[in-house]
Write a protein that holds these residues in place. Structure first.
Motif, PDB file in Angstrom:
ATOM      1  N   MET A 383       0.805  -1.146  -0.003  1.00 18.64           N
ATOM      2  CA  MET A 383       0.011   0.026  -0.079  1.00 18.64           C
ATOM      3  C   MET A 383       0.639   1.287   0.117  1.00 18.64           C
ATOM      4  N   LEU A 384       1.965   1.285   0.742  1.00 21.78           N
ATOM      5  CA  LEU A 384       2.886   2.398   0.629  1.00 21.78           C
ATOM      6  C   LEU A 384       3.361   2.766  -0.573  1.00 21.78           C
ATOM      7  N   ASP A 385       3.951   1.454  -1.320  1.00 21.75           N
ATOM      8  CA  ASP A 385       4.474   1.721  -2.574  1.00 21.75           C
ATOM      9  C   ASP A 385       3.294   2.318  -3.478  1.00 21.75           C
ATOM     10  N   HIS A 386       1.948   1.767  -3.408  1.00 22.93           N
ATOM     11  CA  HIS A 386       1.078   2.394  -4.198  1.00 22.93           C
ATOM     12  C   HIS A 386       0.773   4.000  -3.881  1.00 22.93           C
ATOM     13  N   TYR A 387       0.793   4.375  -2.760  1.00 21.22           N
ATOM     14  CA  TYR A 387       0.627   5.746  -2.171  1.00 21.22           C
ATOM     15  C   TYR A 387       1.626   6.670  -2.777  1.00 21.22           C
ATOM     16  N   GLN A 388       2.932   6.064  -2.537  1.00 20.25           N
ATOM     17  CA  GLN A 388       3.979   6.475  -3.349  1.00 20.25           C
ATOM     18  C   GLN A 388       4.141   6.822  -4.570  1.00 20.25           C
ATOM     19  N   ALA A 389       3.569   5.730  -5.469  1.00 17.90           N
ATOM     20  CA  ALA A 389       3.425   6.103  -6.830  1.00 17.90           C
ATOM     21  C   ALA A 389       2.157   7.128  -7.354  1.00 17.90           C
ATOM     22  N   LEU A 390       1.198   7.028  -6.720  1.00 21.77           N
ATOM     23  CA  LEU A 390       0.257   8.253  -6.892  1.00 21.77           C
ATOM     24  C   LEU A 390       0.690   9.341  -6.429  1.00 21.77           C
ATOM     25  N   GLY A 391       1.223   9.686  -5.422  1.00 19.84           N
ATOM     26  CA  GLY A 391       1.788  10.847  -5.084  1.00 19.84           C
ATOM     27  C   GLY A 391       0.639  11.901  -4.348  1.00 19.84           C
ATOM     28  N   ARG A 392      -0.182  11.224  -3.919  1.00 19.77           N
ATOM     29  CA  ARG A 392      -1.265  11.909  -3.273  1.00 19.77           C
ATOM     30  C   ARG A 392      -0.878  12.235  -1.920  1.00 19.77           C
ATOM     31  N   PRO A 393      -1.374  13.299  -1.128  1.00 19.75           N
ATOM     32  CA  PRO A 393      -1.290  13.713   0.558  1.00 19.75           C
ATOM     33  C   PRO A 393      -1.598  12.099   1.190  1.00 19.75           C
ATOM     34  N   LEU A 394      -1.100  12.206   2.268  1.00 22.71           N
ATOM     35  CA  LEU A 394      -1.300  10.822   3.283  1.00 22.71           C
ATOM     36  C   LEU A 394      -0.981  11.393   4.466  1.00 22.71           C
ATOM     37  N   ALA A 395      -1.587  10.702   5.531  1.00 21.31           N
ATOM     38  CA  ALA A 395      -1.645  11.017   6.899  1.00 21.31           C
ATOM     39  C   ALA A 395      -1.245   9.713   7.416  1.00 21.31           C
ATOM     40  N   VAL A 396      -0.375   9.582   8.389  1.00 23.63           N
ATOM     41  CA  VAL A 396       0.001   8.228   9.061  1.00 23.63           C
ATOM     42  C   VAL A 396      -0.136   8.522  10.540  1.00 23.63           C
ATOM     43  N   ILE A 397      -0.742   7.368  10.933  1.00 31.02           N
ATOM     44  CA  ILE A 397      -0.771   7.434  12.580  1.00 31.02           C
ATOM     45  C   ILE A 397       0.145   6.117  13.079  1.00 31.02           C
ATOM     46  N   ALA A 398       1.185   6.293  13.820  1.00 27.54           N
ATOM     47  CA  ALA A 398       1.649   5.033  14.466  1.00 27.54           C
ATOM     48  C   ALA A 398       1.178   4.851  15.845  1.00 27.54           C
ATOM     49  N   LEU A 399       1.048   3.602  16.296  1.00 25.04           N
ATOM     50  CA  LEU A 399       0.448   3.544  17.779  1.00 25.04           C
ATOM     51  C   LEU A 399       0.937   2.226  18.114  1.00 25.04           C
ATOM     52  N   ASP A 400       1.120   2.182  19.648  1.00 20.76           N
ATOM     53  CA  ASP A 400       1.255   0.768  19.980  1.00 20.76           C
ATOM     54  C   ASP A 400       0.753   0.512  21.440  1.00 20.76           C
ATOM     55  N   ILE A 401       0.601  -0.621  22.156  1.00 20.03           N
ATOM     56  CA  ILE A 401      -0.006  -0.487  23.256  1.00 20.03           C
ATOM     57  C   ILE A 401       0.778  -0.435  24.397  1.00 20.03           C
ATOM     58  N   ASP A 402       0.444   0.641  25.362  1.00 23.00           N
ATOM     59  CA  ASP A 402       1.433   0.684  26.653  1.00 23.00           C
ATOM     60  C   ASP A 402       1.549  -0.361  27.619  1.00 23.00           C
ATOM     61  N   HIS A 403       2.630  -0.563  28.130  1.00 26.23           N
ATOM     62  CA  HIS A 403       3.072  -1.610  28.568  1.00 26.23           C
ATOM     63  C   HIS A 403       2.512  -2.787  28.486  1.00 26.23           C
ATOM     64  N   PHE A 404       2.589  -3.431  27.201  1.00 23.57           N
ATOM     65  CA  PHE A 404       2.150  -4.619  26.584  1.00 23.57           C
ATOM     66  C   PHE A 404       2.866  -5.707  27.268  1.00 23.57           C
ATOM     67  N   LYS A 405       4.136  -5.608  27.275  1.00 22.44           N
ATOM     68  CA  LYS A 405       4.876  -6.553  27.977  1.00 22.44           C
ATOM     69  C   LYS A 405       4.551  -7.129  29.313  1.00 22.44           C
ATOM     70  N   GLN A 406       3.997  -6.174  30.085  1.00 27.68           N
ATOM     71  CA  GLN A 406       3.159  -6.493  31.610  1.00 27.68           C
ATOM     72  C   GLN A 406       2.145  -7.268  31.276  1.00 27.68           C
ATOM     73  N   ILE A 407       1.371  -6.872  30.267  1.00 27.14           N
ATOM     74  CA  ILE A 407       0.155  -7.659  30.044  1.00 27.14           C
ATOM     75  C   ILE A 407       0.398  -9.121  29.546  1.00 27.14           C
ATOM     76  N   ASN A 408       1.321  -9.333  28.778  1.00 27.53           N
ATOM     77  CA  ASN A 408       2.004 -10.854  28.429  1.00 27.53           C
ATOM     78  C   ASN A 408       2.517 -11.428  29.741  1.00 27.53           C
ATOM     79  N   ASP A 409       3.252 -10.640  30.468  1.00 31.29           N
ATOM     80  CA  ASP A 409       3.815 -11.285  31.768  1.00 31.29           C
ATOM     81  C   ASP A 409       2.769 -11.687  32.849  1.00 31.29           C
ATOM     82  N   SER A 410       1.883 -10.893  33.000  1.00 29.26           N
ATOM     83  CA  SER A 410       1.071 -11.076  33.911  1.00 29.26           C
ATOM     84  C   SER A 410      -0.208 -11.875  33.746  1.00 29.26           C
TER      85      SER A 410
END
Length: 550
Positions: A383-410
């Motif tokens: 999809m990134l390659d597709h957006y790059q080829a189109l050259g249209r604007p794109l917003a990106v949200i990167a996210l992850d879960i807080d303290h996920f290692k504690q969830i797995n450990d607990s």
């Protein structure tokens, strides 16, 4: 040049060629199956014969050992009142040795391990005190014994069978023993020394210490046998048959049986080549009888091919074009006039349909994360390659879960997986059809928002953060997430991968500031500090970044 010439062969001749190949393959398969069946039968019969032979020899040996012990038991009863009468002792050992061919020598030993009488006394050991391990064991155990093979003072490789002597008051007086030389003539060697075949077959006996005590080649008597499946089984008390390769690299068919009285094993074996020696001649006779009927079958197939060639030729012509998009329509237009061709046409249509469906599914599976149903890294990159080829604007949200290692450990990884799936569902609930949701790895996710300005991407990120914080997750309760937002203006700007790095940098800044936050990066990747003005973000490339804390 071979391909065009091959394509010009008419269907009738092609069917005939295939028929010839089929008939020859059938003939070959029949010949091979017959050969294999005869070969398996010969091998099976030989294995069974060797097993029965080994079992019979084991039974005979067991009976002979029992008979020998009975003779010694009888002598022990006679000798009890005459242990001081040297003439009686000598007479009895001579009788035991000469009466049957069982023992090579017989001796009487008193409780002090002194030899009272022996016959024949070739070593002149009468009056000598025995110090061997077997002699000590016979005296200390006061039990009938059959020793393991050992080398005597005279250099003879032998076993000793002994029986204790007790008086009327059950006082131990000594024992009477008979020795059997394993490399000399006696009753045991007469039983075990020969195999009934004279074609390389052999018979050998191993003791419980894996030592070969009988073999047609005397030089091999006394060898230790290491890796041998037959020896393993027979010394474990099993009776049966097995194919194996011997120490000399010869394939053998071996039958084996245990001698229960002595804990030995008898192995009768025959070379595989000797067993299969006459099979080739027999199979050539079978082949000559099969050829005429197969020629008649070929003639019949050639005549039949003339009548079935036309509709099959049409199907074959269209089958060459099955990789084209119009293949299904072309095959559907073919008219067939008999059942088999109709079934073939139907199968081709069905097969093409299934193939197209599976190709579509495989493509989807290869780009989808199995746990969450979101795009995986491969799908994300596409999809990134597709957006790059189109050259249209794109917003990106990167996210992850807080303290996920504690969830797995607990709570364990299963609960962690449930949290990941639940988070993916929350992301999908607020997504547009044009948005791309990706699991970039572990507890990290990426949202690609085409044609969306930065301030709206920030609002979406913030709504997602609040929705996750308010939603109880299975097995853990409430969790939080941290998010980083970045914007790519489109054509003529930097590589899209630089914007992903900006989003990651903003995400890590959110983590650094205490988690459960959304951090927005500007077009240079700069991050706005906590004292930045309130969120009023315009959809332009020079938009400044803001932090919304939870």
């Amino acid at each position: 040049m071979l391909l065009p010439r091959f394509l010009k062969i008419d269907l009738r001749r092609l069917i005939l060629v295939l028929a010839v190949i089929s008939v020859m393959a059938t003939l070959g398969n029949s010949f091979y199956a017959t050969y294999e069946a005869q070969r398996a039968l010969l091998i099976s019969n030989t294995l069974d014969a060797n097993r029965v032979y080994a079992a019979k020899l084991a039974e005979m040996t067991n009976t002979m050992i029992q008979s020998s012990q009975s003779q010694l038991a009888y002598s022990a009863a006679l000798l009890a009142p005459a242990m001081t009468d040297h003439n009686t002792l000598l007479s009895e050992v001579r009788r035991l040795q000469q009466q049957t061919a069982t023992f090579n020598s017989v001796a009487i030993v008193n409780a002090d391990a002194m030899v009272m009488a022996v016959y024949p006394d070739t070593l002149q050991i009468k009056g000598a005190k025995l110090t061997s391990q077997s002699a000590k064991l016979s005296i200390t155990t006061h039990q009938p014994m059959i020793t393991d093979p050992f080398v005597s003072l005279s250099g003879n490789y032998l076993i000793s069978i002994s029986y204790p002597i007790f008086d009327k008051e059950q006082t131990y007086l000594g024992y009477v023993t008979g020795t059997i030389y394993l490399q000399s003539q006696n009753m045991l060697s007469g039983i075990l020394g020969q195999h009934y075949y004279r074609d390389g077959s052999s018979l050998y006996v191993v003791d419980r210490n894996r030592t070969r005590i009988y073999h047609p080649d005397n030089a091999r008597v006394g060898e230790k046998i290491r890796d041998n499946a037959v020896v393993d089984k027979v010394l474990n008390g099993e009776e049966g048959a097995l194919e194996l390769t011997n120490d000399e690299g010869t394939d053998m068919l071996a039958g084996f049986a245990p001698i229960q009285q002595t804990h030995w094993g008898v192995v009768a074996q025959r070379p595989r080549t000797a067993t299969l020696a006459g099979l080739d001649t027999q199979m050539m006779t079978v082949l000559f009888k099969l050829i005429p009927i197969n020629l008649l079958i070929l003639l019949f197939i050639w005549i039949s091919a003339i009548f079935i060639s036309r509709p099959l030729w049409q199907l074959a012509n269209k089958a060459k074009l099955m990789d084209q998009q119009e293949a299904l329509k072309n095959i559907a237009r073919i008219r067939v006039w008999y059942f088999e061709a109709a079934q073939l046409k139907q199968a081709m249509l069905k097969g093409l349909g299934l193939l197209n469906t599976k190709i579509d599914k495989l493509h989807s599976d290869s780009h989808t994360d199995a746990m969450t149903g979101l795009a995986n890294r491969r799908g994300m990159q596409q999809m990134l390659d597709h957006y790059q080829a189109l050259g249209r604007p794109l917003a990106v949200i990167a996210l992850d879960i807080d303290h996920f290692k504690q969830i797995n450990d607990s709570f364990g990884h299963d609960v962690g997986d449930q949290v990941l799936s639940a988070l993916a569902s929350l992301m999908q609930q607020g997504a547009r059809q044009a948005d791309a949701l990706c699991r970039s790895g572990g507890e990290e996710f990426l949202v690609l928002l085409p044609e969306l300005p930065l301030h709206l991407a920030h609002e979406i990120a913030e709504r997602l953060r609040q929705r996750v914080a308010a939603h109880p997750m299975p097995g853990t309760g409430h969790i939080t997430i941290s998010l980083g937002v970045a914007y790519w203006p489109g054509e003529g700007n930097d590589d899209l991968s630089a914007v992903l790095k900006q989003a990651d940098k903003a995400l890590y800044e959110a983590k650094h500031r205490g988690r459960n936050q959304t951090v927005v990066a500007n077009d240079q990747g700069a991050l706005i500090h906590d004292d930045a003005p309130p969120l009023l973000v315009a959809p332009h490339a020079d938009t400044q970044a803001h932090v919304i804390t939870g």
